[in-house]
Design an enzyme around this catalytic site. Structure first.
Site, mmCIF file in Angstrom:
data_model
loop_
_atom_site.group_PDB
_atom_site.id
_atom_site.type_symbol
_atom_site.label_atom_id
_atom_site.label_comp_id
_atom_site.label_asym_id
_atom_site.label_seq_id
_atom_site.Cartn_x
_atom_site.Cartn_y
_atom_site.Cartn_z
ATOM 1 N N GLY A 235 0.813 -1.207 0.000
ATOM 2 C CA GLY A 235 0.000 0.000 0.000
ATOM 3 C C GLY A 235 0.846 1.256 0.000
ATOM 4 C CG ASN A 236 -0.460 4.620 -1.633
ATOM 5 O OD1 ASN A 236 -1.144 5.494 -1.111
ATOM 6 N ND2 ASN A 236 -0.905 3.877 -2.637
ATOM 7 C CG HIS A 237 2.644 6.484 3.948
ATOM 8 N ND1 HIS A 237 2.275 5.861 5.105
ATOM 9 C CD2 HIS A 237 3.928 6.137 3.718
ATOM 10 C CE1 HIS A 237 3.301 5.165 5.577
ATOM 11 N NE2 HIS A 237 4.319 5.318 4.744
#
Ligand code: CTP
Ligand code: CA
Length: 226
Positions: free
Chosen positions: A33-35
């Site tokens: 995932g990412n932020h």
């Protein structure tokens, strides 16, 4: 001319926005995932709704309150986001890709939770490319429909943004500099709105709502030039 939230200049317009960040499953409990928090996409949804638009928000893994009067469609992976966006885009006057879409996904999603074993090195994770949703939406856009992208760059912000705008084939691209605590998860943003016609509109550091309103100004100007 409508500026900011001055009037319902988007009345009768159908707006579709993606927000958040995709999660690419590795096994039943893990993902890449990412932020991305989704705050910019939600600010776009709230401001478009306030300006009279009919808004669909395709929300990838966000933990934000649903904006009043907005249709929210939750999605997980890039593939799910793509399906939801293409369906919603078929009816839209403007499509905005504010979501952070994972460029790659695990080549295999295993059915059982990956286990560690003593004395055995972990398997490398093989990745494959995800489809470029923005480029697809731009290639498939209906006459009169506007397609907008976002880009967070850490260097060569304007030159990189121009190249990306051309590569994606979209009408507008909002570029901002990230790194050093800027943008991700924060409530403020600073950006430049690049247009395919060569226009550059700098938006000074301020709330994500202000950037959202500046983008809707650019969009509504293209629908009804002053
Ligand atoms: N985007 C998309 N589908 C992807 C990747 C990106 O629709 N698979 C969209 C994003 O939502 C954003 C725009 O493309 O609106 C730019 O994303 P960015 O990650 O900056 O562009 P990339 O083409 O992935 O380039 P980079 O290699 O710099 O990550
Ligand atoms: Ca990317």
């Amino acid at each position: 001319l409508a500026r900011g939230t001055a009037g319902p200049d988007l009345a009768g317009r159908r707006v579709v926005i993606s927000a958040g960040g995709t999660r690419e499953p590795l096994d039943p409990v893990r993902y890449l995932g990412n932020h991305s928090s989704g705050k910019q996409g939600y600010a776009l949804a709230r401001t478009a709704q306030a300006r009279g638009a009919e808004v669909t928000l395709v929300a990838a893994n966000t933990a934000l309150p649903a904006p009043a009067g907005v249709t929210v469609e939750p999605v997980g992976s890039a593939e799910e986001l793509r399906t939801a966006m293409r369906r919603a885009a078929a009816e839209a006057d403007v499509v905005v890709m504010a979501a952070a879409v994972a460029d790659f996904r695990p080549a295999r999603q295993v059915a059982q939770k990956i286990k560690k074993r003593d004395g055995v090195e972990p398997e490398p994770i093989a990745l494959v490319r995800n489809p470029d949703v923005l480029a697809e939406l731009a290639a498939e856009r209906r006459p009169g429909q506007l397609v907008v992208g976002f880009a967070a760059e850490t260097e060569n912000v304007l030159a990189g943004g121009r190249a990306k705008l051309a590569r994606k084939g979209c009408d507008l691209l909002v570029v901002n500099q990230v790194g050093g605590g800027l943008a991700f998860g924060t409530d403020e943003n600073e950006a430049v709105i690049l247009a395919a016609d060569g226009t550059e509109t700098p938006v000074p550091f301020g709330p994500k709502e202000a950037l959202a309103d500046a983008l809707w100004d650019a969009v509504s100007q293209r629908w009804s030039p002053a």
